[in-house]
Each structure stands twice: as structure tokens, then as C-alpha cells.
Write an enzyme that holds these catalytic residues in place. Structure first.
Site, mmCIF file in Angstrom:
data_model
loop_
_atom_site.group_PDB
_atom_site.id
_atom_site.type_symbol
_atom_site.label_atom_id
_atom_site.label_comp_id
_atom_site.label_asym_id
_atom_site.label_seq_id
_atom_site.Cartn_x
_atom_site.Cartn_y
_atom_site.Cartn_z
ATOM 1 C CG HIS A 85 3.324 4.453 -9.850
ATOM 2 N ND1 HIS A 85 3.469 4.367 -8.477
ATOM 3 C CD2 HIS A 85 3.993 3.394 -10.371
ATOM 4 C CE1 HIS A 85 4.213 3.320 -8.183
ATOM 5 N NE2 HIS A 85 4.546 2.699 -9.301
ATOM 6 N NE ARG A 89 11.882 -0.248 -13.550
ATOM 7 C CZ ARG A 89 11.691 -0.740 -12.316
ATOM 8 N NH1 ARG A 89 12.486 -1.710 -11.887
ATOM 9 N NH2 ARG A 89 10.719 -0.312 -11.548
ATOM 10 C CB CYS A 107 3.553 -0.367 -7.953
ATOM 11 S SG CYS A 107 4.792 -0.945 -9.084
HETATM 12 N N1 GLN Z 1 10.096 -2.768 -6.937
HETATM 13 C C1 GLN Z 1 8.898 -3.256 -7.619
HETATM 14 C C2 GLN Z 1 9.184 -3.534 -9.085
HETATM 15 O O1 GLN Z 1 10.163 -3.065 -9.622
HETATM 16 C C3 GLN Z 1 7.778 -2.228 -7.489
HETATM 17 C C4 GLN Z 1 8.074 -0.937 -8.221
HETATM 18 C C5 GLN Z 1 7.064 0.168 -7.921
HETATM 19 O O2 GLN Z 1 6.460 0.222 -6.845
HETATM 20 N N2 GLN Z 1 6.907 1.122 -8.890
HETATM 21 O O3 GLN Z 1 8.399 -4.232 -9.736
#
Ligand code: GLN
Length: 254
Positions: free
Chosen positions: A203, A127, A93
């Protein structure tokens, strides 16, 4: 046999239990009698990329990515040389995003990436959150078979990112999304694969849910070190049943 693992920014890129990937790499090596050493590397800490077998970079919030990016840029030349020399890298990520050209954050700030991979990331309006199932692209299954690793067709995990990552023409994805968004929720691709570098939004942590992928990383590291031996098989019946059960439960919801 020894396995030297570099863990970049463990105190900053530590979202959603990504340190579980380090525990899994270590444990699956030790179950085979392989001594695994982990070097934690944070801001200002030295790291000789030529002295490690696997480099791990976890996920992090925009804030943490912005904090560490200057330190990461100082490591660019050595990191690039190691990647071209076949260093095994797993980037999750936020760590994955930083391998690319840039990350345009939701608040408007644009931070540079390492720039040696043709990918870029731009925050979307929402998101991307939820479970993900990926059908691995054939090359990875072939690579696993050549290394006598039991190839599994899928990866499973979960995603939580605002960034949408797009791959340039020269880069392969890890595979196609069967459930979830993946890189950007638009082109059906998830992750990235270049030489022995693997980037993904998954993840979970990723590796405990995907033992076969863990073994692929270890086997690639040993192949690069010149070791002729094959990884001893482990009794993975429970792990593989768990993997398949998670995949089926997620796909049955779709
Ligand atoms: N900050 C980055 C995003 O929001 C990565 C997030 C993460 O590592 N889960 O895309």
C-alpha cells in the site's frame, strides 16, 4: 490516445488510500496528453474486460473480501480470458489474494480465490505491518528498458495484512524484500508477476511512491493495444528523489 481503467469494487476494496493508484495512473497519463477514463465496477455492475486497458483491484478487510467474493467468481471466465490476452492488472493485498486458489482467514473461514494463478494465502498468527522495500527482479527492469521506461531498482510502500501468500513454482515474484515482510515474512519474496498481471502487498498508495512502476503499467497497456509510440518522458526529478529518500530512510533503520 485513450487509457481505459477498470476499478473493481472501489467501495469495498478501498483500504489505506489505494484509490491513490487510480489517481496516479490517470494523472501520469494526462500529463502526457492521454485521456484516461475510469470505470468504477462494484457488486452487480457490468464489466466487459475486453474493453479496458488496465484493471485495478485494491485492498480490503477480510469482511469485505467475504462480501464480494461471490460477485467476483461470476466474472472468473471473462477475467481469465482477458489476463491470458495480456490485460494489465494491478492487484493490491486483498485484491492480490483473491487472484489465487484460496484465502484461509484468521477466523478460520476459507474463501475461494479466482484460482487462475498458482498462489494461496493463509492467515498467520500476527499481522505483518510496516514499511517495505523491494529489490525488483531483473525481468521487470529489462521489460521497463525495452519500453523506454526508466527502470528503478526498487519498490517502496507499506504493508498491513494477516494473510501470508505463497507462490507456486510457475509464478515469479516482483522481487526480494530488502526491508519488511513481503508475501509471507518467510521466503523473502514480495508480490507476484504473471504476464501483465502484478500483485503486491504494498500500500502507500503504491504508485505515487513508485512513478516508474506506474509508467510500466501504462506502457504495457499501450504495447498491448498495438500502439507503436513510446511514452513521453516526464520531469520526474522530484518524484525519483522522493522515492530514493524513502528507500534510504527505511533501509538506514534496518
Ligand atoms: N484482509 C486481508 C488480510 O488481512 C487483506 C488486507 C489488506 O488488503 N490490507 O491479509
Amino acid at each position: 490516445m485513450k487509457l481505459k481503467i477498470g476499478h473493481l469494487y472501489p467501495d469495498l476494496l478501498d483500504l489505506y488510500g489505494d484509490r491513490g493508484n487510480i489517481l496516479t495512473l490517470t494523472q501520469r497519463a494526462q500529463w502526457r496528453g492521454i485521456e484516461a477514463k475510469v470505470q468504477r465496477v462494484s457488486l452487480g455492475d457490468p464489466l466487459d474486460f475486453s474493453k479496458i486497458d488496465i484493471l485495478f483491484i485494491g485492498g480490503g478487510s477480510d469482511r469485505e473480501q467475504d462480501i464480494l467474493v461471490e460477485d467476483l467468481m461470476k466474472r472468473k471466465q471473462e477475467f481469465k480470458a482477458a489476463i491470458e490476452d495480456g490485460l494489465v492488472v494491478l492487484a493490491i493485498c486483498g485484491g492480490y489474494q483473491l487472484l489465487g486458489q484460496y484465502y484461509q482467514m484468521a477466523g478460520g473461514k476459507k474463501i475461494p480465490g479466482l484460482g487462475f494463478l498458482d498462489l494461496w494465502t493463509e492467515a498467520g498468527s500476527k499481522r505483518l505491518i510496516g514499511n517495505v522495500v523491494v529489490k525488483l527482479e531483473n525481468g521487470l527492469n529489462e521489460q521497463s528498458a525495452q519500453l523506454s521506461i526508466k527502470p528503478l531498482e526498487t519498490l517502496v510502500g507499506f504493508e498491513n495484512h494477516s494473510g501470508k501468500t505463497f507462490l507456486g513454482n510457475g509464478l515469479a515474484s516482483l522481487g526480494q524484500v530488502l526491508y519488511g515482510n513481503g508475501n509471507n515474512g518467510e521466503d523473502g519474496a514480495e508480490g507476484m508477476h504473471y504476464k501483465n498481471v502484478f500483485g503486491t502487498y504494498l500500500h502507500g498508495p503504491l504508485l505515487p511512491k513508485n512513478p516508474h512502476f506506474t509508467d510500466l503499467l501504462i506502457a504495457l497497456a499501450f504495447e498491448r493495444s498495438g500502439s507503436s509510440g513510446k511514452l513521453a518522458a516526464l520531469d520526474d526529478q522530484l518524484e525519483l528523489l522522493t522515492h530514493q529518500t524513502m528507500v534510504q530512510r527505511i533501509l538506514n533503520r534496518s
